[in-house]
Structures are given as structure tokens and as C-alpha cells.
Design an enzyme around this catalytic site. Structure first.
Site, PDB file in Angstrom:
ATOM      1  N   ASP A 151       4.894   6.402  -3.082  1.00 18.52           N
ATOM      2  CA  ASP A 151       3.608   5.968  -2.524  1.00 18.52           C
ATOM      3  C   ASP A 151       2.602   7.119  -2.380  1.00 18.52           C
ATOM      4  O   ASP A 151       1.461   6.894  -1.964  1.00 18.52           O
ATOM      5  CB  ASP A 151       3.821   5.278  -1.167  1.00 18.52           C
ATOM      6  N   CYS A 192       3.206  -7.707 -10.023  1.00 22.11           N
ATOM      7  CA  CYS A 192       2.668  -6.652  -9.187  1.00 22.11           C
ATOM      8  C   CYS A 192       2.134  -5.562 -10.095  1.00 22.11           C
ATOM      9  O   CYS A 192       2.756  -5.233 -11.109  1.00 22.11           O
ATOM     10  CB  CYS A 192       3.805  -6.140  -8.308  1.00 22.11           C
ATOM     11  N   ASN A 211       4.291  -0.044   6.362  1.00 22.17           N
ATOM     12  CA  ASN A 211       5.583  -0.475   5.834  1.00 22.17           C
ATOM     13  C   ASN A 211       6.676  -0.521   6.890  1.00 22.17           C
ATOM     14  O   ASN A 211       7.755  -1.055   6.638  1.00 22.17           O
ATOM     15  CB  ASN A 211       5.991   0.420   4.652  1.00 22.17           C
TER      16      ASN A 211
END
Ligand code: EPU
Length: 421
Positions: free
Chosen positions: A308, A116, A23
Site C-alpha cells: 500500500d 479491482c 484497514n
């Protein structure tokens, strides 16, 4: 499509190196478009998302070569301002070419990212920020078209949404502002280490930015940026995933080439759970020495516990005696792993954005389906501790974000292999 087969019950032990951050590198690759000159980016992980971004850079007209973790990007003079649906739909982070292309070319057309698995992910904040910088936004036929009215102009922008700050919106607006005329102030900027890494890369290109890592960014636009070289930070989510792997298998891991300060919230929660974590300069040692204790985790923007790592934490809670609770404040629907963990015997009850996890004595291996990147990681962790074999299907999700995961886990003593489905 490949699947991963894990024979549970092995205790992980040994040393492992963390790869470069997915990321962080994706927006940095987009930022390289802000100059004609070549940039050299090091510590680039070989991941599907990175390869998709390489394809996108090439489709925009840039030269991009990735070899042995080193990526050379030379955008040249003739970039095309179009990011097509076929690339954006496979990777949401493609939207971060919007800011740099708008800044350099005065116009850009980017496909709207699609749905998503982790829930709705709007881009309204990206657009709000670019509009404030004097761009006109037009959405038609599934594409966002942004056009600079004469020139982008610095502005004061409050970049807050329903769930607080946004990582990629902060990146996009920052990348547009570095070439805008005058000063931009972004309030409620995301403070994630990946945003800091992007700011440091931009500064090495000649951008004038103050305040990275804080919620207030001050950017003084410059006329031109130049190519540079840069080393991407380690992937804190990969490091965190290995920390949970050590805890769940009752193992002992030295996780190296990482930045422990990026994981303070995670280390704190693991310690509360009775896991021993020793911090070193660029490493942590994680050991399970005694009985696990239940955890209570709320995911929030950095420096709090990251969304995450929510699914991976849930895998650990699933085998921790007592009742643990997770509240998901970033993506309230990010619980696709719950029914799959349930197939392995986990007892998880959803209550709005919270999951209540009743720890069980053991999980049992089962065929399960990966739904997104971090959910897949959680299923692998559960498989490591489950009785018997776990088959994780649709592992392309894992390949998007974990470099050489099976090889790394095998080197630590896991019994894990990949098979063609
Ligand atoms: N949001 C808005 N409007 C926007 C943008 C975001 O309302 O215009 C909301 C989102 O719906 C969400 C929250 O803001 O509720 C945070 O989203 P954010 O924009 O920060 O997410 P992102 O920048 O699109 C990055 C990571 C994600 C990570 C989040 C949060 C990349 C490429 N992706 O996404 O990573 O979960 O920040 O930390 O950097 C992953 O690696 O598995 C992953 C999903």
C-alpha cells in the site's frame, strides 16, 4: 466528480496528525456484529469506505451512528444474513462480514466482490477457512452462501495462498472461530498490525485468542461475546504517505499520533535513500537533508515493505537520481499509476512484477487519472514536486482512504485545492 489541482514546487514543513486506520477499522466494524450488545469504537476516520461499511451494517439490521470519530454499533437480536451486491461491489472489505454473520446466525450470503483495479483479488482462502470450520459453501448467481452444519467447529487451518498470507481472510476466519465450538489453530496467519488490532478488539469482547502478530493463532471458541469500547490504531499507510511527502518535497515534517514500529521497513528504506528519519514514541520527523539515493524495494507481507506504499515510493524514485527498482510481490499487476506518472515525465519500465525507475531531474504537471486509492496518493505526491499544475481526476478514490488530505497538505504549505469536474 471532483478533481484535485496541485501547484507543484512547495516544500512541506510543519506538524501533522495521522487519522485512525482504515484497514483496521473496517474489520473491527464487522466484528462488532458478533454480539447483540453495543460497541463503541473511537478514532474512526471519516472516509468513504467507513461510510459504506456503516451503510452495510445498517442494511444488515444493526444500529450504527458515526459522530466526531466515534462509532456506536448496536447489532441487536435481528440481524439479516445478506450483504448485497450494491454495497459489496463498492468496497471489497465488505466480505469481512461473512465470518461474524456465519458465527452468529449460522448462515450468510455475501455478494462476490467484483474486479479491482489493482488486479485479481480472490477470496478462496476466506472460503477454505470457513469450510474447515464446518461450513458448507455454495456459490451461485454471484453470491457466496455459507451455512454452518449444525454448529461451527474449531479446526486446524493452514491459511496460505499463492502470495502467502491474507489479511482479510485471517480476519474473517478468526471472527468465525471465536464463537465456534472448541479450538482453532490458524497457521500462516497474517501478522499485519490491522490483524492484531482486530484480535485485540475481539479479546475485549471476550474472545480467547493467543498469538496475534505471529503466523500461528490459537483461538478457543466461547459461547457468547459482549459489547466493548475500543480505540483503533493510527493509519500506518497514511503516516507512510506523509513520510514520502516530506522526502519528495525536500521538506521537514513531524508526523504525530502514529506508531513508528509499524513502519520499520519504510523508515529503513527512506534512510537508505538518504532521508533523515528520527523516531519518537508516537511520531517521526522526516527531513531531506542531502541528495537522494536510489532505492530497491520489494513489497511483501508485514513486517516487510507494504504494497500500500509501493506507488508512493515510486513517486519518490521518479525524482531520485539513478536507477531504482520496485518488485511487487503482493499484487503483481498493481502498476496502474505507471502510465499516469509517465504523463508527468517519469521514466518507469515494467518488467513482469518489477518496475525499473530511472530518476529524472524534474516532473512536469499534467492532467492525470486516479485508478485506485494508493495510485491516487502517488499522483498527488508527484504533483507536489512537479513543475506547474497537476490535475488529479477521479479523486473519489482518495476519499476512500485519506481523511481530509487536502486540508492536511494545505496546513503543511502545499498548494492544493479541490474542484468539481
Ligand atoms: N489472496 C488470495 N486468496 C484470498 C485472499 C487473498 O490468493 O482468498 C491473495 C491476494 O490476491 C493477494 C494476497 O493474497 O495477492 C494478499 O491479499 P490480502 O487478502 O492480504 O488482501 P486483503 O486482505 O484483501 C488488505 C487491505 C489492502 C492491502 C492488503 C495487503 C483491507 C481492507 N485491505 O486487503 O489494502 O493492500 O491487505 O496488505 O484491509 C488499500 O488500503 O489500498 C488496500 C488495497
Amino acid at each position: 466528480m471532483d478533481k484535485i489541482i496541485i501547484q507543484g514546487g512547495m516544500r512541506l514543513k510543519g506538524e501533522i496528525d495521522v487519522s485512525g486506520s482504515k484497514n483496521a477499522v473496517l474489520p473491527i466494524m464487522a466484528a462488532a456484529l458478533l454480539t447483540e450488545e453495543e460497541s463503541v469504537i473511537e478514532n474512526v476516520p471519516s472516509l468513504w469506505d467507513v461510510h459504506t461499511m456503516v451503510k452495510l451494517l445498517r442494511s444488515l439490521g444493526a444500529k450504527a451512528i458515526l459522530e466526531n470519530g466515534c462509532l456506536k454499533v448496536k447489532p441487536g437480536k435481528n440481524l439479516k444474513p445478506l450483504a448485497p451486491y450494491k454495497l459489496v461491489k463498492t468496497m471489497r472489505a465488505s466480505v469481512c462480514v461473512m465470518g461474524p454473520l456465519l458465527a452468529r446466525l449460522g448462515e450468510v450470503e455475501v455478494s462476490l466482490p467484483g474486479g479491482c483495479a489493482i488486479g485479481p483479488r480472490p477470496i478462496d482462502l476466506h472460503l477454505k477457512g470457513l469450510e474447515a470450520l464446518n461450513a458448507t459453501i455454495d456459490i451461485q448467481h454471484g453470491y457466496v452462501r455459507a451455512t454452518a452444519n449444525k454448529k461451527l467447529r474449531g479446526a486446524e487451518i493452514y491459511l496460505g495462498g499463492a502470495y502467502g498470507s491474507s489479511v482479510l481472510a485471517t480476519g474473517n476466519v478468526m471472527m468465525a472461530a471465536v464463537l465456534a465450538a472448541g479450538k482453532t489453530v490458524i497457521e500462516n496467519a497474517a501478522c499485519e498490525p490491522e490483524v492484531v488490532d482486530l484480535a485485540l478488539f475481539l479479546k475485549k469482547m471476550g474472545a480467547k485468542i493467543l498469538g496475534e502478530g505471529s503466523p500461528r493463532l490459537e483461538i478457543e471458541g466461547v459461547r457468547k461475546l459482549h459489547g466493548t469500547d475500543y480505540r483503533v490504531i493510527p493509519d500506518r499507510i497514511e503516516a507512510g504517505t506523509f513520510m514520502f511527502a516530506a522526502a519528495i518535497t525536500g521538506g521537514d515534517l513531524l508526523i504525530r499520533k502514529m506508531e513508528p514500529t509499524h513502519l520499520n521497513a519504510v523508515i529503513d528504506k527512506l534512510r537508505q535513500a538518504g532521508v533523515r528519519v528520527d523516531k519518537f514514541k508516537n511520531a517521526v520527523r522526516v527531513r531531506k537533508t542531502g541528495r537522494l539515493k536510489p532505492m530497491d524495494i520489494t513489497t511483501l507481507p508485514y513486517p516487510a515493505f507494504p504494497t500500500d506504499l509501493q506507488a508512493q515510493a515510486m513517486a519518490l524514485m521518479a525524482v531520485t537520481p539513478g536507477i531504482s527498482v520496485i518488485t511487487e510481490k503482493i499484487y503483481p499487476n498493481r502498476f496502474m499509476h505507471v502510465p499516469e506518472l509517465g504523463r508527468m515525465g517519469a521514466k518507469v519500465y515494467l518488467e513482469g512484477p518489477s518496475a525499473i525507475v530511472h530518476g529524472v531531474k524534474k516532473l512536469s504537471g499534467a492532467p492525470v487519472m486516479a485508478s485506485d486509492l494508493r495510485a491516487s496518493a502517488a499522483l498527488v505526491l508527484a504533483g507536489l514536486v512537479a513543475e506547474g499544475a497537476t490535475e488529479v481526476q477521479r479523486v473519489y478514490h482518495l476519499d476512500r482512504g485519506y481523511e481530509h488530505l487536502e486540508q492536511k497538505l494545505t496546513s503543511l504549505g502545499a498548494s492544493i485545492r479541490r474542484e468539481k469536474e
